[in-house]
Design a protein around this motif. Sequence first.
Motif, short mmCIF file in Angstrom:
data_model
loop_
_atom_site.label_atom_id
_atom_site.label_comp_id
_atom_site.label_asym_id
_atom_site.label_seq_id
_atom_site.Cartn_x
_atom_site.Cartn_y
_atom_site.Cartn_z
N ALA A 26 25.63 11.70 64.78
CA ALA A 26 26.09 12.31 63.42
C ALA A 26 25.84 11.15 62.47
O ALA A 26 25.74 9.99 62.90
CB ALA A 26 27.61 12.34 63.80
N GLN A 27 25.94 11.56 61.29
CA GLN A 27 25.79 10.64 60.10
C GLN A 27 27.00 10.82 59.12
O GLN A 27 27.45 11.73 58.90
CB GLN A 27 24.58 11.08 59.17
CG GLN A 27 23.21 10.82 60.14
CD GLN A 27 22.03 11.11 59.31
OE1 GLN A 27 22.05 11.35 58.02
NE2 GLN A 27 20.96 10.93 59.90
N ALA A 28 27.63 9.78 58.91
CA ALA A 28 28.64 9.71 57.92
C ALA A 28 28.28 8.73 56.58
O ALA A 28 27.61 7.95 56.82
CB ALA A 28 29.97 9.10 58.67
N ALA A 29 28.87 9.26 55.66
CA ALA A 29 28.68 8.52 54.38
C ALA A 29 29.73 8.74 53.57
O ALA A 29 30.62 9.53 53.52
CB ALA A 29 27.38 9.25 53.55
N MET A 30 29.90 7.60 52.66
CA MET A 30 31.01 7.86 51.80
C MET A 30 30.75 8.69 50.62
O MET A 30 29.79 8.96 50.13
CB MET A 30 30.92 6.25 51.03
CG MET A 30 31.43 5.11 51.88
SD MET A 30 32.98 5.18 52.72
CE MET A 30 34.14 5.03 51.33
N ILE A 31 31.84 9.50 50.38
CA ILE A 31 31.70 10.32 49.12
C ILE A 31 32.39 9.80 48.07
O ILE A 31 33.45 9.06 47.86
CB ILE A 31 32.64 11.51 49.54
CG1 ILE A 31 32.03 12.30 50.73
CG2 ILE A 31 32.68 12.56 48.45
CD1 ILE A 31 33.05 13.45 51.34
N GLY A 32 31.56 9.84 46.98
CA GLY A 32 31.88 9.14 45.84
C GLY A 32 33.24 9.94 45.07
O GLY A 32 33.01 11.08 45.14
#
Length: 131
Positions: A26-32
């Motif tokens: 799984a990949q997670a990233a911050m949502i701006g």
Amino acid sequence: MITKAKRFFIYFVTLALLSLGFTQSAQAAMIGTEQIAAAASAQAHRDKIAAALNRPEVISELEKQGVNADEARARVAALTDAEAASVAGKIDSLPAGGDSILGALVFIFVLLLVTDILGLTKIFPFTRAQR
């Protein structure tokens, strides 16, 4: 005593079950904040256009032009964010009154006609899509 075939099968199943956990990632990233604000404003533009299309005089004018109201609503839902902002801006900039509704309808009709000619939609039977 376990035979060699049974031992091989047990090792194979054990290895397969252990490797199951490693195959999924799984990949997670911050949502701006900009992305959230852009999505909210795009939905607000679509809601504004939908509210204009739900007015009885707009529906009657669309039917006079030969456009089904449900097809127009479906096309509004398929607009890109930039197109929705442009149409909503046109609705905001038009003065209140009968001529403004007609102008908005003509704009929507031309927008639908152009997308129909380009082959993105098939709303009007009198157009031939460019291929």
